[in-house]
Design a protein around this motif. Structure first.
Motif, PDB file in Angstrom:
ATOM      1  N   ARG A   8      11.497  44.219  -9.503  1.00 50.47           N
ATOM      2  CA  ARG A   8      10.985  43.495  -8.349  1.00 50.47           C
ATOM      3  C   ARG A   8      11.947  42.366  -8.013  1.00 50.47           C
ATOM      4  N   GLY A   9      11.891  41.930  -6.778  1.00 52.28           N
ATOM      5  CA  GLY A   9      12.688  40.798  -6.342  1.00 52.28           C
ATOM      6  C   GLY A   9      11.805  39.573  -6.212  1.00 52.28           C
ATOM      7  N   GLN A  88      23.817  40.658  -6.184  1.00 50.45           N
ATOM      8  CA  GLN A  88      23.948  41.696  -7.200  1.00 50.45           C
ATOM      9  C   GLN A  88      23.898  41.075  -8.587  1.00 50.45           C
ATOM     10  N   THR A  89      23.605  41.932  -9.565  1.00 53.74           N
ATOM     11  CA  THR A  89      23.540  41.520 -10.963  1.00 53.74           C
ATOM     12  C   THR A  89      23.671  42.779 -11.813  1.00 53.74           C
ATOM     13  N   PRO A 108      19.478  36.445 -12.195  1.00 53.09           N
ATOM     14  CA  PRO A 108      19.845  35.805 -10.927  1.00 53.09           C
ATOM     15  C   PRO A 108      20.797  36.696 -10.133  1.00 53.09           C
ATOM     16  N   LEU A 109      20.559  36.766  -8.831  1.00 49.99           N
ATOM     17  CA  LEU A 109      21.449  37.519  -7.946  1.00 49.99           C
ATOM     18  C   LEU A 109      22.599  36.624  -7.514  1.00 49.99           C
ATOM     19  N   SER A 110      23.772  37.226  -7.354  1.00 50.90           N
ATOM     20  CA  SER A 110      24.944  36.468  -6.909  1.00 50.90           C
ATOM     21  C   SER A 110      25.755  37.301  -5.934  1.00 50.90           C
ATOM     22  N   THR A 111      26.676  36.644  -5.268  1.00 54.24           N
ATOM     23  CA  THR A 111      27.640  37.347  -4.427  1.00 54.24           C
ATOM     24  C   THR A 111      28.679  37.974  -5.359  1.00 54.24           C
ATOM     25  N   THR A 121      16.145  36.291  -7.305  1.00 54.59           N
ATOM     26  CA  THR A 121      16.145  36.827  -8.661  1.00 54.59           C
ATOM     27  C   THR A 121      15.673  38.275  -8.656  1.00 54.59           C
ATOM     28  N   LEU A 122      16.326  39.099  -9.451  1.00 47.64           N
ATOM     29  CA  LEU A 122      15.856  40.457  -9.693  1.00 47.64           C
ATOM     30  C   LEU A 122      15.188  40.456 -11.059  1.00 47.64           C
ATOM     31  N   TRP A 123      13.931  40.878 -11.104  1.00 49.60           N
ATOM     32  CA  TRP A 123      13.196  41.010 -12.361  1.00 49.60           C
ATOM     33  C   TRP A 123      13.214  42.471 -12.780  1.00 49.60           C
ATOM     34  N   VAL A 124      13.657  42.729 -14.013  1.00 49.33           N
ATOM     35  CA  VAL A 124      13.603  44.080 -14.579  1.00 49.33           C
ATOM     36  C   VAL A 124      12.397  44.112 -15.511  1.00 49.33           C
TER      37      VAL A 124
END
Length: 131
Positions: A8-9, A88-89, A108-111, A121-124
């Motif tokens: 989820r984001g 992306q992450t 955390p998502l980044s360029t 944030t991407l939660w796995v």
């Protein structure tokens, strides 16, 4: 062999001036040469800053090791096909599996250049390799 992912984001960056983004997730794996190949993507969720995507069941190439590096890229869908990268992450399947067990793992998502400011944030919540 299958890779089972539930993600989820959270607080994804608003990429549109007038409304929230229409996010989807693209999963790629590293071939060992530094190159990545897309192995699957989620559905697009319209106007959603905190998407909960459906569980993905992605076939993997034969003999894929547990330490394979997975890249997750979250995009804002555009009808033109020129989707915009929100961030992306990534991590190895083995590490993601161990670290997300039971409670989820925030990434955390980044360029591509490493800027994490306001990307979200991407939660796995699940990362399993099934035979």
């Amino acid at each position: 062999r299958l890779l089972v992912l539930r993600c989820r984001g959270e607080a994804l960056r608003k990429m549109e001036w007038l409304h929230m983004s229409d996010p989807f997730l693209v999963v790629s794996l590293e071939l060992g040469t530094g190159e990545f190949v897309e192995i699957g993507r989620t559905e697009v969720l319209l106007l959603e800053a905190n998407p909960m995507w459906e569980t993905l069941r992605l076939p993997l190439p034969e003999n894929t090791p547990p330490r394979v590096y997975l890249r997750f890229a979250v995009f804002d869908y555009q009808r033109s096909g020129r989707h915009r990268l929100i961030g992306q992450t990534g991590g190895t399947a083995e590490t993601l599996h161990a670290d997300c067990a039971g409670h989820g793992l925030p990434l955390p998502l980044s360029t591509p250049q490493g800027d994490t400011s306001g990307r979200g944030t991407l939660w796995v919540h699940e990362c399993n390799l099934e035979l």
